[in-house]
Every structure is written in structure tokens, then in C-alpha cells.
Design a protein around this motif. Structure first.
Motif, PDB file in Angstrom:
ATOM      1  N   MET A   1       0.823  -1.196   0.000  1.00  0.00           N
ATOM      2  CA  MET A   1       0.000   0.000   0.000  1.00  0.00           C
ATOM      3  C   MET A   1       0.856   1.245   0.000  1.00  0.00           C
ATOM      4  O   MET A   1       1.853   1.328   0.682  1.00  0.00           O
ATOM      5  N   THR A   2       0.400   2.186  -0.774  1.00  0.00           N
ATOM      6  CA  THR A   2       1.186   3.400  -0.824  1.00  0.00           C
ATOM      7  C   THR A   2       0.802   4.337   0.291  1.00  0.00           C
ATOM      8  O   THR A   2      -0.335   4.367   0.731  1.00  0.00           O
ATOM      9  N   GLU A   3       1.788   5.169   0.721  1.00  0.00           N
ATOM     10  CA  GLU A   3       1.552   6.081   1.825  1.00  0.00           C
ATOM     11  C   GLU A   3       1.730   7.503   1.326  1.00  0.00           C
ATOM     12  O   GLU A   3       2.774   7.862   0.803  1.00  0.00           O
ATOM     13  N   GLN A   6       3.754  11.564   3.364  1.00  0.00           N
ATOM     14  CA  GLN A   6       5.192  11.652   3.553  1.00  0.00           C
ATOM     15  C   GLN A   6       5.714  12.919   2.900  1.00  0.00           C
ATOM     16  O   GLN A   6       5.563  13.110   1.703  1.00  0.00           O
ATOM     17  N   THR A  67      10.009   6.156   8.652  1.00  0.00           N
ATOM     18  CA  THR A  67       9.898   5.771   7.232  1.00  0.00           C
ATOM     19  C   THR A  67      10.481   6.866   6.332  1.00  0.00           C
ATOM     20  O   THR A  67      11.204   6.570   5.378  1.00  0.00           O
ATOM     21  N   THR A  68      10.186   8.108   6.668  1.00  0.00           N
ATOM     22  CA  THR A  68      10.700   9.238   5.882  1.00  0.00           C
ATOM     23  C   THR A  68      12.223   9.322   5.979  1.00  0.00           C
ATOM     24  O   THR A  68      12.907   9.536   4.973  1.00  0.00           O
ATOM     25  N   MET A  96      15.339   1.259   8.563  1.00  0.00           N
ATOM     26  CA  MET A  96      14.260   1.597   9.501  1.00  0.00           C
ATOM     27  C   MET A  96      14.503   0.952  10.860  1.00  0.00           C
ATOM     28  O   MET A  96      14.349   1.590  11.899  1.00  0.00           O
ATOM     29  N   TYR A 110       9.676   8.128  19.337  1.00  0.00           N
ATOM     30  CA  TYR A 110       9.721   8.488  17.909  1.00  0.00           C
ATOM     31  C   TYR A 110       8.440   8.053  17.203  1.00  0.00           C
ATOM     32  O   TYR A 110       7.704   7.186  17.695  1.00  0.00           O
ATOM     33  N   GLY A 113       5.976   5.977  11.785  1.00  0.00           N
ATOM     34  CA  GLY A 113       5.380   6.199  10.459  1.00  0.00           C
ATOM     35  C   GLY A 113       4.572   5.026   9.976  1.00  0.00           C
ATOM     36  O   GLY A 113       4.138   4.992   8.830  1.00  0.00           O
ATOM     37  N   MET A 114       4.386   4.033  10.865  1.00  0.00           N
ATOM     38  CA  MET A 114       3.659   2.822  10.457  1.00  0.00           C
ATOM     39  C   MET A 114       2.203   2.828  10.922  1.00  0.00           C
ATOM     40  O   MET A 114       1.440   1.960  10.549  1.00  0.00           O
TER      41      MET A 114
ATOM     42  N   PHE B   4       4.030  16.373  -0.758  1.00  0.00           N
ATOM     43  CA  PHE B   4       3.706  14.997  -0.403  1.00  0.00           C
ATOM     44  C   PHE B   4       4.028  14.050  -1.545  1.00  0.00           C
ATOM     45  O   PHE B   4       3.600  14.247  -2.667  1.00  0.00           O
ATOM     46  N   GLY B   5       4.843  13.059  -1.247  1.00  0.00           N
ATOM     47  CA  GLY B   5       5.226  12.094  -2.264  1.00  0.00           C
ATOM     48  C   GLY B   5       4.880  10.689  -1.824  1.00  0.00           C
ATOM     49  O   GLY B   5       4.211  10.486  -0.833  1.00  0.00           O
ATOM     50  N   ASN B   6       5.408   9.742  -2.551  1.00  0.00           N
ATOM     51  CA  ASN B   6       5.105   8.355  -2.258  1.00  0.00           C
ATOM     52  C   ASN B   6       6.315   7.709  -1.598  1.00  0.00           C
ATOM     53  O   ASN B   6       7.393   7.714  -2.158  1.00  0.00           O
ATOM     54  N   ASN B   7       6.130   7.164  -0.414  1.00  0.00           N
ATOM     55  CA  ASN B   7       7.228   6.529   0.308  1.00  0.00           C
ATOM     56  C   ASN B   7       6.982   5.032   0.402  1.00  0.00           C
ATOM     57  O   ASN B   7       6.033   4.604   1.050  1.00  0.00           O
ATOM     58  N   ALA B   9       8.707   2.845   1.980  1.00  0.00           N
ATOM     59  CA  ALA B   9       9.367   2.236   3.135  1.00  0.00           C
ATOM     60  C   ALA B   9       8.437   1.337   3.948  1.00  0.00           C
ATOM     61  O   ALA B   9       8.818   0.227   4.331  1.00  0.00           O
ATOM     62  N   LEU B  10       7.237   1.818   4.171  1.00  0.00           N
ATOM     63  CA  LEU B  10       6.296   1.064   5.004  1.00  0.00           C
ATOM     64  C   LEU B  10       5.949  -0.282   4.378  1.00  0.00           C
ATOM     65  O   LEU B  10       5.956  -1.328   5.045  1.00  0.00           O
ATOM     66  N   THR B  11       5.659  -0.260   3.096  1.00  0.00           N
ATOM     67  CA  THR B  11       5.302  -1.498   2.387  1.00  0.00           C
ATOM     68  C   THR B  11       6.474  -2.472   2.395  1.00  0.00           C
ATOM     69  O   THR B  11       6.289  -3.678   2.638  1.00  0.00           O
ATOM     70  N   ARG B  14       6.884  -4.033   5.852  1.00  0.00           N
ATOM     71  CA  ARG B  14       5.868  -5.058   6.152  1.00  0.00           C
ATOM     72  C   ARG B  14       6.116  -6.326   5.339  1.00  0.00           C
ATOM     73  O   ARG B  14       5.900  -7.436   5.816  1.00  0.00           O
TER      74      ARG B  14
END
Lengths: 183, 73
Positions: A1-3, A6, A67-68, A96, A110, A113-114, B4-7, B9-11, B14
Motif C-alpha cells: 500500500m502506498t503512503e 510523507q 519511514t521518511t 528503519m 519516535y 510512520g507505520m 507529499f510524495g510516495n514513500n 518504506a512502510l510497504t 511489512r
């Protein structure tokens, strides 16, 4: 999934890619570290220095999401020609984890970002769907009222027309009888 | 003002948590004549895959983090 929440910390200026010769930038050259292991070693060395750790703790205290930070660090590695984008993507989760380790060691609260930033908020889509349902119900009720009125009007109109029909033959009725005049 | 951009990292994080699976320690066999099991274990763990290698590194750091947080609690 995109976030989407950020902040993009270092965006290029439009046309910046045309300001130097092809191959003149570090990321246009072959990367220095080609494997994941080499890249991990590079980052672990870099991140274990006191200077970097102190800066990292300061940034974490400013509530910048992990995450950033990880994304920015790996993007910096790509820009410096240290590794390719692919290796950067592979290494990012480890970055991370390292950042969170530094945060835990320094006992900093902290933002990982999740967490979902919209948690606890009412979804916009839910509000819109409820609004649509209500609007449909209102429209339906209005149309029912309108139909009733129409029905009432049509009934009264029918009665009137019947009267007219009843009256009309009376008007056109020709006089009968032996002494009646013909028109 | 931040844009705002697309990150990703989270995906990626996981996905690697799924890749990491169970945390298993490779124990060295003892004795001069004991057969080495490291290669076999490595093959079973699929360590040649870069993502699995990263996941293994991650699990080590994660364990360390858990130790720190548990000590505080």
C-alpha cells in the motif's frame, strides 16, 4: 500500500537534469556497492558513528517519521552513487530497524510512520455513502408525495371530466317530440 | 511547506516482516569429527536471496530492540 502523508524533503528543480553532461553525476555512474551485503556494511558503519547517531536522535525528537528518514537516507546513498535504487529498496527496511534501534537506545519517543494517520477519524467515503443513502430516501419520499398529489389531482380531474361528459350530451341532445323545432 | 510524495518504506518493511518468518538460530555442531550443518541450514533458509539476507539482519536488530524495550519495562 502506498503512503501519501510523507513530506518530500529534497525535490529536484524542473530541468535540473539538463544542467550537466550525461554521466557527470554520481548516480549516473556504476554504483560503488553492488550487493546488499556491501550496502548493509556501508550503512552500519555510517550509522554507528557518534556524530550520525546524535543527529539522528535530534531529528527523531522533531517527530520526523522513521519511514521518511529511511527513505531519505537511502535516496542520499543513490544520489552519492553508493548503490543502485534496487539495492536501496532492499536495504530500506534494515535502515528503519536501525533508526528505531538508535531511538530505543536513546530512549526517544519516535514516530515510526507505520500507524495509520486516519485512525479514529470517520472515513470520508463512509460519510459520502451515508449522505447518498439519505438523499435517495428523501428523493423517494418526495416522489411518493408528488405521486399522491398527482393521483389526487387526476381523480378530481376525472370527476370534473365526467361531469362535463355528462353535460355535453345534454347540450347536443336534439329536441324530440312532434311539436319540437328543428335547428 | 513540505510536499507529499510516495514513500515505499512502510510497504517494504511489512513485506520483509513476512519474509523474516520464524527467528531461528544456527547452532554450530561440536567436536572435531562432527559434520558441518551450516551449508544445509543455509540452503533451507534460502539465504542466497537478498531479501532473506536483509530479513535475517533485521531479525538480529529487532531482537536487540526487544531486549532494550523489555529491560526498560
Amino acid at each position: 500500500m502506498t503512503e501519501l502523508n510523507q513530506p518530500l524533503l529534497d525535490a529536484p528543480i524542473s530541468g535540473q537534469h539538463m544542467t550537466s553532461e550525461l554521466g557527470g553525476r554520481p548516480w549516473q555512474q556504476a554504483p560503488q556497492y553492488t550487493t546488499v551485503d556491501e550496502a548493509i556494511e556501508y550503512y552500519l558503519d555510517r550509522m554507528s558513528s557518534d556524530e550520525f547517531t546524535d543527529q539522528l536522535v535530534d531529528v527523531l525528537e522533531m517527530d520526523v517519521p522513521v519511514t521518511t528518514l529511511a527513505n531519505t537516507i537511502q535516496l542520499g546513498g543513490v544520489m552519492d552513487g553508493k548503490h543502485s535504487v534496487d539495492v536501496g529498496m532492499l536495504v530500506m527496511p534494515l535502515l528503519m530497524e536501525m533508526i528505531m534501534l538508535v531511538g530505543d537506545m536513546a530512549d526517544v519517543k519516535y514516530d515510526s510512520g507505520m500507524e495509520n494517520p486516519n485512525k479514529g477519524k470517520t472515513r470520508d467515503t463512509l460519510l459520502k455513502s451515508v449522505k447518498m443513502k439519505l438523499q435517495r430516501q428523501i428523493d423517494k419520499k418526495e416522489s411518493m408525495i408528488f405521486d399522491d398529489e398527482e393521483l389526487g389531482k387526476s381523480i378530481s380531474n376525472d370527476e370534473e371530466s365526467d361531469e362535463i361528459i355528462m353535460e355535453e350530451p345534454q347540450e347536443n341532445e336534439e329536441p324530440k317530440g312532434l311539436m319540437a323545432r328543428r335547428v | 511547506m513540505p510536499s507529499f510524495g510516495n514513500n515505499p518504506a512502510l510497504t517494504l518493511y511489512r513485506n520483509l516482516e513476512v519474509e523474516r518468518g520464524d527467528d531461528t538460530d544456527v547452532k554450530a555442531t561440536r567436536g572435531l569429527l562432527a559434520r558441518g550443518q551450516a551449508d544445509k541450514v543455509r540452503k533451507e533458509m534460502d539465504v542466497q536471496q537478498p531479501s532473506v539476507r536483509v530479513a535475517k539482519h533485521m531479525s538480529i536488530i529487532k531482537r536487540k530492540r526487544d531486549e532494550i524495550t523489555n529491560d526498560r519495562a
